[in-house]
Design a protein around this motif. Sequence first.
Motif, mmCIF file in Angstrom:
data_model
loop_
_atom_site.group_PDB
_atom_site.id
_atom_site.type_symbol
_atom_site.label_atom_id
_atom_site.label_comp_id
_atom_site.label_asym_id
_atom_site.label_seq_id
_atom_site.Cartn_x
_atom_site.Cartn_y
_atom_site.Cartn_z
ATOM 1 N N UNK A 1 27.569 41.631 44.908
ATOM 2 C CA UNK A 1 28.138 40.713 46.430
ATOM 3 C C UNK A 1 28.469 41.985 47.226
ATOM 4 N N UNK A 2 29.287 43.197 46.891
ATOM 5 C CA UNK A 2 29.586 44.179 47.593
ATOM 6 C C UNK A 2 28.623 45.377 47.376
ATOM 7 N N UNK A 3 28.756 46.496 47.786
ATOM 8 C CA UNK A 3 27.706 47.562 47.650
ATOM 9 C C UNK A 3 27.679 48.036 46.410
ATOM 10 N N UNK A 4 28.715 47.777 45.343
ATOM 11 C CA UNK A 4 28.523 48.227 44.233
ATOM 12 C C UNK A 4 29.462 47.179 43.327
ATOM 13 N N UNK A 5 29.580 47.410 42.079
ATOM 14 C CA UNK A 5 30.456 46.503 41.029
ATOM 15 C C UNK A 5 31.899 47.431 41.125
ATOM 16 N N UNK A 6 32.959 46.809 41.301
ATOM 17 C CA UNK A 6 34.287 47.655 41.135
ATOM 18 C C UNK A 6 34.382 47.795 39.641
ATOM 19 N N UNK A 7 34.443 49.178 39.289
ATOM 20 C CA UNK A 7 34.576 49.713 37.824
ATOM 21 C C UNK A 7 35.885 50.377 37.934
ATOM 22 N N UNK A 8 36.801 49.864 37.036
ATOM 23 C CA UNK A 8 38.153 50.552 36.784
ATOM 24 C C UNK A 8 38.054 51.236 35.317
ATOM 25 N N UNK A 9 38.435 52.497 35.438
ATOM 26 C CA UNK A 9 38.365 53.214 33.916
ATOM 27 C C UNK A 9 39.660 52.816 33.321
ATOM 28 N N UNK A 10 39.519 52.598 32.239
ATOM 29 C CA UNK A 10 40.616 52.201 31.027
ATOM 30 C C UNK A 10 41.083 53.435 30.221
#
Length: 323
Positions: A193-202
């Motif tokens: 939906x946005x310009x990218x997927x929100x990716x959070x590093x674990x």
Amino acid sequence: MLDAVADNSVFPRINPGYDRVFRADRLTVGLVVPIETYSSSAVPTMAKHSERVRMAEALGFSAVWLRDVRFDVPSFGDAGQTFDPFVYLGALATQTSEIALGVASIILPLRHPAHVAKAAATADALSDGRLILGIASGDRPDEYPALNVSYSERGERFRDSYDYVRQMAIERPRFDSTFGHVGAGMDMLPKPVGDRLPLLITGSSQQANDWIASNGDGWMTYPRPAGAQSQLIAEFRERVNAAGEPNKPVMEPLYLDLAPDPDATPTPIHLGIRTGANPLREYLATRQRIGVNHVALNLRFNQADIETTLETLANEILPNFPN
């Protein structure tokens, strides 16, 4: 872009879920699915799982978080929500309308990134942009032989998978990777939906600290004493700034056993605390002061009635940490 880098008082806007959960200098509260007590077993019942997610949304929690657990591994002792996270995200997307839908976290080395990119973008589209995707290299060695994947090489495989997923947000990408060749004219739909997927590093995910600061849209880390956590968060944000990146959020999980006495003194449990509502409020306020932007509460070891606990949290905690 220069303005975004210079302004550390805000986070980038990525999609509605990310924007709802993460506010600079603020903390929000979410819940880990399944929202139930299963302290005496590795496997939850999943009773009332949909009803409780809808209840969490109605009460004002900012997010629910799923996990990516393929096998019930005895040495680990926790089968997560048992449902595949992407299938479950699709179901929750149709049963909710506002609450952010997070995964903490997809184990990238154990999935082909084309499937991750397709499933995640689909869940994002079905939920009108409420997906937040945590990603990790994985910490369960028993799972890797079952999929014929090298545990020792998971760090490199994680980076290659990350790059592949990022490329798939671009219109008609063309690239080669260890996972395959994407040729001219091909495309993957839907797009996020946005310009990218929100990716959070674990955690570290087997990566250098500078790589995490430069490439993630945020950082998921385990709970630690306030002093140690404050230092790590400050160091993370210094690296983000040094990389010329915009400010990025930090989140952590917390196992919670909410005592009926609102003033019950905190005592430690596995990766969390048993405490009354008043000390919990101060605990979360301290986390907010040291730079934590979201806490995902896990009620696996909670001894009280779950619905009562959710209502108490909504009445006593959420007003101090609104979305």
